[in-house]
Enzyme design. Structure first.
Site, short mmCIF file in Angstrom:
data_model
loop_
_atom_site.label_atom_id
_atom_site.label_comp_id
_atom_site.label_asym_id
_atom_site.label_seq_id
_atom_site.Cartn_x
_atom_site.Cartn_y
_atom_site.Cartn_z
N TYR A 1 4.79 60.63 -58.83
CA TYR A 1 4.24 60.26 -60.16
C TYR A 1 3.01 59.38 -59.99
O TYR A 1 1.97 59.62 -60.61
CB TYR A 1 5.32 59.54 -60.95
N SER B 1 -1.31 56.67 -66.84
CA SER B 1 -0.23 55.69 -66.94
C SER B 1 -0.75 54.41 -66.28
O SER B 1 -1.76 54.45 -65.57
CB SER B 1 0.98 56.23 -66.16
#
Ligand code: NAD
Length: 260
Positions: free
Chosen positions: A155, A142
């Site tokens: 995350y 990401s």
């Protein structure tokens, strides 16, 4: 056809980004494995691909469960003789300020992203090494593999960690022609993101429109979401690249949110 008869296992591919990667690989001639913990949705996606003339099978796989991962990969090898491409894509998101995360939430998120990448790589690499054809391992990172945002401690930690794991596999896999790379998308409007919009609005005390404009897309060059198709194009490049020249890399596809 860039992936004729290549066997590609894609985790978390019953929906969202993984599903679009599966569609793209099938269009390029790959034998696609929809590996997802949602077995019914995985089989529905596989059926959709077969109905469109593609080659696809589904396997039930919770990527945090070593026995389920090994059984799923064994099933694929039995059916199709090997594994050429692994896309470790399954993921979830949980958003809170750090002090509000429970240890169970932290562990759950790290397990899906990091244990999942480790276990699926561990199960697939021996088949890639043995085949003599090489292979490609792709992790779904990401922008959060490079950059932090508030409310996303586990995350951001997990997505940064994937880059380290990728670099090790790139080094260990090189002599077998196995490459490893990370895709780093910006915000893509899948279920994972739709869920965050009201949650972030509540936590930050702003409207949902403001979350989209002033949080998610604020740093992009054009205020646009990245699409599942944009991410699938990068997944195709990494899967079909012909040599070890492109390995150990992470490629950001984010409308310029993060530039390096
Ligand atoms: P999604 O929620 O649309 O799909 C995720 C899929 O993963 C679902 O089919 C779900 O059943 C499956 N899954 C969840 N936990 C699993 C597990 N333990 N084992 C097997 N399957 C599991 O999500 P998405 O947006 O398509 O995200 C896919 C990946 O892309 C994730 O790793 C995510 O972190 C990453 N990513 C997403 C975005 C975004 O904006 N959507 C941006 C950057 C990175």
């Amino acid at each position: 056809m860039k992936m004729q008869d290549k066997v590609a296992i894609i985790t978390g591919s019953a929906a969202g980004i993984g599903k679009e990667i599966a569609i793209t690989y099938a269009r390029e001639g790959a034998k696609v494995v929809i590996a997802d913990m949602n077995k019914a949705a995985a089989e529905a996606t596989a059926q959709e691909l077969r109905d469109g003339g593609g080659q696809a099978m589904s396997v039930a796989m919770d990527v945090t469960d070593e026995a389920a991962v090994n059984a799923g990969v064994d099933e694929v090898v039995k059916a199709w003789g090997g594994v050429d491409v692994l896309v470790s894509n399954a993921g979830i998101q949980i958003v809170h300020p750090l002090q509000d995360f429970t240890l169970a939430e932290w562990k759950k998120l790290l397990a899906i992203h990091l244990d999942g990448a480790f276990l699926t790589s561990k199960a697939c690499l021996p088949h890639m090494y043995k085949s003599g054809r090489g292979g490609s391992v792709i992790f779904m990172g990401s922008v959060h593999s490079k950059e932090a945002s508030m409310l996303k401690a586990p995350y951001v930690t997990a997505k940064h960690g994937l880059i380290g794991l990728c670099k090790v596999i790139a080094k260990e896999g090189a002599e077998h022609g196995v490459r490893a790379n990370v895709i780093c998308p910006g915000f893509v409007r899948t279920a994972l993101v739709e869920k965050q919009i009201p949650e972030q609005a509540k936590t930050l005390g702003i409207s949902e429109a403001e979350v989209i404009k002033d949080v998610m897309l604020k740093e992009t060059v054009d205020g646009e979401f990245t699409t599942v198709q944009d991410v699938a194009e990068v997944a195709l490049l990494f899967a079909s690249f012909p040599s070890n020249a492109l390995t150990g890399q992470s490629l950001v596809v984010s409308h310029g949110w993060f530039m390096q």
